[in-house]
Structures are given as structure tokens and as C-alpha cells.
Design an enzyme around this catalytic site. Structure first.
Site, PDB file in Angstrom:
ATOM      1  N   HIS A  82       0.782  -1.246   0.000  1.00 24.68           N
ATOM      2  CA  HIS A  82       0.000   0.000   0.000  1.00 24.68           C
ATOM      3  C   HIS A  82       0.808   1.288   0.000  1.00 24.68           C
ATOM      4  CE1 HIS A  82      -3.535  -2.416   0.753  1.00 24.68           C
ATOM      5  NE2 HIS A  82      -3.164  -2.735   1.974  1.00 24.68           N
ATOM      6  N   ASP A 239       3.812  -8.268   0.807  1.00 20.03           N
ATOM      7  CA  ASP A 239       4.295  -9.195   1.829  1.00 20.03           C
ATOM      8  C   ASP A 239       3.327 -10.334   2.119  1.00 20.03           C
ATOM      9  OD1 ASP A 239       2.466  -7.466   3.040  1.00 20.03           O
ATOM     10  OD2 ASP A 239       3.841  -6.775   4.594  1.00 20.03           O
TER      11      ASP A 239
END
Length: 481
Positions: A82, A239
């Protein structure tokens, strides 16, 4: 060669607090070298980092790996999701990166959802209802609060894109990380030009979305890096998608990850669209989907409570009827970006250890509440819950998850699953295998299974009741009085 049976690959985990590097033997999954270097995050109203720190940390961690990194045939970067990285025409950061846990864009998030059709339209269009974590809301914040920085921006990247671009000299991303921006259309798997036009972002500033299994580029000649020139660079990913690869995750197996943030997710064959906004309908790094719910407050928040109480993080005591909602950084699940921590039910006989246990309960309650929404309806509810992340080996975390979930809990013995997932993706470039199949061959998910215990329905109901009753209070921004 470093006493390895097959070629070597490098997997990188560039997380919020540090960069970790593993050099892995493709044939066996054995970690032959490892390195780690920290970076810093600002405190205060925002959460920012200088992207150049990530590069410096990557170089330092690779140097710790020695000759093994030089022998690697491929590399993949996984990174925190993000974050908004705004670069100028020379590839230098215009300003520090706005990170996933920066909640200043809450007003922009609410406005964007309203202006473009409401939650249901957003969920169907992008897979998710954008909250403050999503990159689109951060870009809207930047154009409103720092218009000069927005005008100076010649390229917009995510954290893993930035590092991959430093390696290759190319602007690339992958579908997994792109799906967390808020401007990637899930149905067409392409950038949504209407959303981009609405927030004033030229599509030409965005990276190319590289397909799963495609080579993103090759390593340029870098004096700071031990790689050989021409080393293959995989697409990389976010991730959580990397951890799913690192576990060799199959559809229907739930994962609960305990880190700075907490996440629950599972691989699905079906494109998710949750109009409530609880579940983000992310893509995975393979071609399937990764419905995921995320909390902002997990291990770091509980450790902070332990520090305030002067306790070791394992010094919990049973028997508490106090409720502690550890929303120290605002919260994403539930969607309360302005929230602060809340304690209810404190009594003279409440012990510090009971108060600490209440913090664990509050953190886990938020994650388990989203678990049923993450899993497909036909998923087997007796499948062990995979517990990963920095908190997974903590006894207090394990026992809290067991007690509040009522499920068997499996704790994989493999460490650094995000970096291992990146390594599996790099390995797939060399062998032609599905990266998840590589990880299963490496047996990364093996570990002890903790048998289920009776679910603590009373505690779950108590926390839900306090959360409901305190909703108006939790929505108040205490930072502004």
C-alpha cells in the site's frame, strides 16, 4: 558454489521496520546465508519512511550474505503493501513514502467511496472498499495537502516496486501488490482509468503489471550490490502474497499472521468482493485470489501495553473480565481510523497480568471476527489455522488464538516466510515451477499442531458488546480534542 545442490536464489522481505534477505538453495530450500538491516518510521500523526533507507538496508543485508549472494541466479523483492512512493523525473523520492499504517487519509477514503458509487460498487470494481491503508487514498491526500509534491511526481510506485526498479531500471509491479492500490480493476486485471482520472493520476506514471512467472528484468551493474550483472529479477509482490507463496498455500487453508499488523487470509479460486470493507479482495502472486482482513494493531500494540504495565510480554494471567481494545494507531478492522485504545471493566482486583491478557484478547478478537468472511463457504472449518509472523512463537499469542478460535493451530517451523516466498518466486523463474509448489517441495509449512480447545464464547461476546456500545466514542479523534 556454496555447497548447494542446485542454483541459489535471493528472497527479500522489505517490511515496515527492516529488510531481511535470504539466500536459498533451489533444490532443497536450505537457507545458505541471511542478512538483516533496519530502517526507521516517523512517529506522530503520520507514518513515513525515506525509500532510500530501504535501498541502503537491502544493500547492507546483501553484504552480510557474502559470496552466496554473488552466486545467486535470480532475486525477488517482497515488500510492505500500500505505501505511496512518489518519485521525480530522476527517480528520487519527492517526499518520504506514506506507509500503509498512515491514517491521515481517512477523510479522503470516505469521500472517494461516496463519490464513485458507494461500497458495493468499489468492491465489485476493485475487489475492495478502500480504507486509509489503500494507496489511492494516500494519493488523494497528497494532492490535497501537498499539491507541489504531487505536481513534481513523475512516477508512482509501491515499496516493492521501488526496490525492484532500483535493481532493473524498469518500472514494474505485480498483480498481488497492484490489487492493494485501489486503482487496479479486479475483473479486467488492469488499471482503472476512471478512478485514476477522478484522483488526477496519469496512468503513464504507474508501473507495468508483470504477469506471474514473467521475468521483470535483470540486475543492472550496481557497485553497491553483490549480484552478477544480468541476474534475473522476478516480479516480486506484497508481503502477504509472498507469505502465501512461502507457505505453499492451497485454497481453503486459513492463515493468521501476527506482526506489526495482524492479518487473516486464505487462497481462493473465486474473485472476492466484500461491500462491508472488512475483507480486501486482493489478488495473489500466482493467478488466484487472496481475500484478506488486516488490523493495524497487533504485536507492537500488545508489546506497548506490556511495557506500560512493566511486564514481560508473556506475563499474562487468566480470569479477567476486563476488556481492552488496543487500537493505539487507529484501526482498520473494524474500520475506526481515529480510534484510540479503550479499557472497560477495570476493577480494584484486576491484576496487571489480566490487563495484558485482555490486550491479547482484543487484538485476536478483531482478526478472528473476519476469518469466516475470508474463507470460502465450503471451506473445512476443522483445517488447522496456520499461525505465522513475529508473534507466532509466543506462548501467550498461541494460547489466545487457540482459546478464542476453537480450532487446531499449526505453527510452521520455517522462519521468514515472506522472504522464503520471494525466494520461491525467484526459484520458479529458473525451474518453471509454480512458486507455491516450490515451497511445498521445501516443506516450509511443516510444524507442530496444537490441538483445539473449547472456544471461549463468553470472552468473544463480551468484547463484541463493548465494541458495539463504544462505537461512537471510538470514532472520536482524541488527537484533536
Amino acid at each position: 558454489m556454496s555447497a548447494a545442490e542446485g542454483p541459489l536464489v535471493v528472497g527479500v522481505d522489505s517490511s515496515t521496520q527492516s529488510t531481511k534477505v535470504l539466500v536459498v538453495d533451489v533444490a532443497t530450500g536450505r537457507v545458505v546465508a541471511a542478512g538483516q538491516a533496519p530502517h526507521t518510521v516517523s512517529s506522530g500523526a503520520g507514518r513515513e519512511s525515506d525509500p532510500r533507507q530501504w535501498w541502503d538496508a537491502l544493500c547492507a543485508a546483501l553484504r552480510q550474505c557474502g559470496e552466496a549472494a554473488h552466486e545467486a541466479a535470480a532475486v525477488s523483492i517482497a515488500g510492505q503493501q500500500h505505501g505511496l512512493v512518489a518519485l521525480d523525473a530522476h527517480g528520487e523520492p519527492v517526499r518520504p513514502a506514506l506507509l500503509w499504517n498512515d491514517v491521515r487519509s481517512a477523510p479522503q477514503a470516505r469521500r472517494l467511496v461516496q463519490e464513485l458509487g458507494g461500497p458495493k460498487v468499489w468492491a465489485e470494481r476493485t475487489g475492495s472498499v478502500p480504507g486509509t491503508s489503500f494507496t489511492v487514498t494516500k494519493w488523494a491526500w497528497l494532492t490535497e495537502h501537498e499539491p507541489e509534491a504531487a505536481r513534481a511526481t513523475a512516477a508512482v510506485r509501491l515499496p516493492h516496486d521501488y526496490l525492484t526498479g532500483r535493481l532493473t531500471g524498469l518500472g514494474t509491479t505485480d498483480r498481488g501488490d497492484a490489487s492493494g492500490t485501489g486503482w487496479w480493476a479486479a475483473a479486467s486485471e488492469a488499471y482503472d482509468e476512471e478512478i485514476l482520472a477522478h484522483v488526477g493520476l496519469d496512468p503513464a506514471l504507474l508501473p507495468r503489471v508483470v504477469r506471474p512467472g514473467e521475468v521483470a528484468g535483470t540486475v543492472r551493474d550496481h557497485p553497491d550490490l553483490p549480484f552478477s550483472k544480468g541476474t534475473l529479477v522476478a516480479p516480486g509482490t506484497g508481503d502477504n502474497a509472498a507469505a502465501a507463496l512461502g507457505l505453499g498455500l492451497r485454497p481453503g487453508t486459513p492463515v493468521l499472521s501476527l506482526g506489526t499488523s495482524g492479518t487473516v487470509y486464505a487462497v481462493s479460486r473465486h474473485r472476492p468482493a466484500d461491500p462491508s470493507g472488512t475483507v480486501a479482495g486482493f489478488a495473489d502472486a500466482r493467478g488466484d485470489w487472496l481475500p484478506l482482513a488486516c488490523t493495524l494493531n497487533c504485536t507492537l500494540a500488545v508489546d506497548r501495553v506490556a511495557a506500560l504495565l512493566g511486564l514481560d510480554r508473556e506475563a499474562v494471567e487468566p480470569g479477567t473480565t476486563v476488556t481492552l481494545l488496543p487500537y493505539l494507531d487507529g484501526e482498520r478492522t473494524p474500520n475506526l481510523p481515529n480510534a484510540s485504545g479503550l479499557i472497560h471493566g477495570l476493577r480494584h482486583d484486576t491484576t496487571p497480568g489480566q490487563l495484558l491478557q485482555a490486550a491479547y484478547d482484543g487484538a485476536v478478537h478483531a482478526l478472528l471476527g473476519a476469518l469466516d468472511l475470508v474463507l470460502d463457504q465450503d471451506a473445512d472449518r476443522t483445517t488447522p489455522l496456520l499461525l505465522i509472523g513475529g508473534g507466532a512463537r509466543g506462548t501467550a499469542w498461541q494460547q489466545t488464538v487457540r482459546r478464542l478460535s476453537g480450532r487446531p493451530v499449526q505453527v510452521p517451523e520455517a522462519k521468514e516466510l515472506v522472504a522464503l516466498g520471494a525466494a520461491a518466486q525467484a526459484a520458479g523463474l529458473l525451474t518453471g515451477e509454480d512458486p507455491a509448489a516450490v515451497a511445498r517441495r521445501w516443506r516450509t509449512a511443516d510444524g507442530p499442531v496444537l490441538e483445539p480447545v473449547e472456544r471461549d464464547e463468553a470472552t468473544l461476546a463480551r468484547i463484541s458488546g463493548v465494541l458495539s456500545d463504544a462505537a461512537a466514542l471510538l470514532e472520536r479523534d482524541t488527537r484533536t480534542g
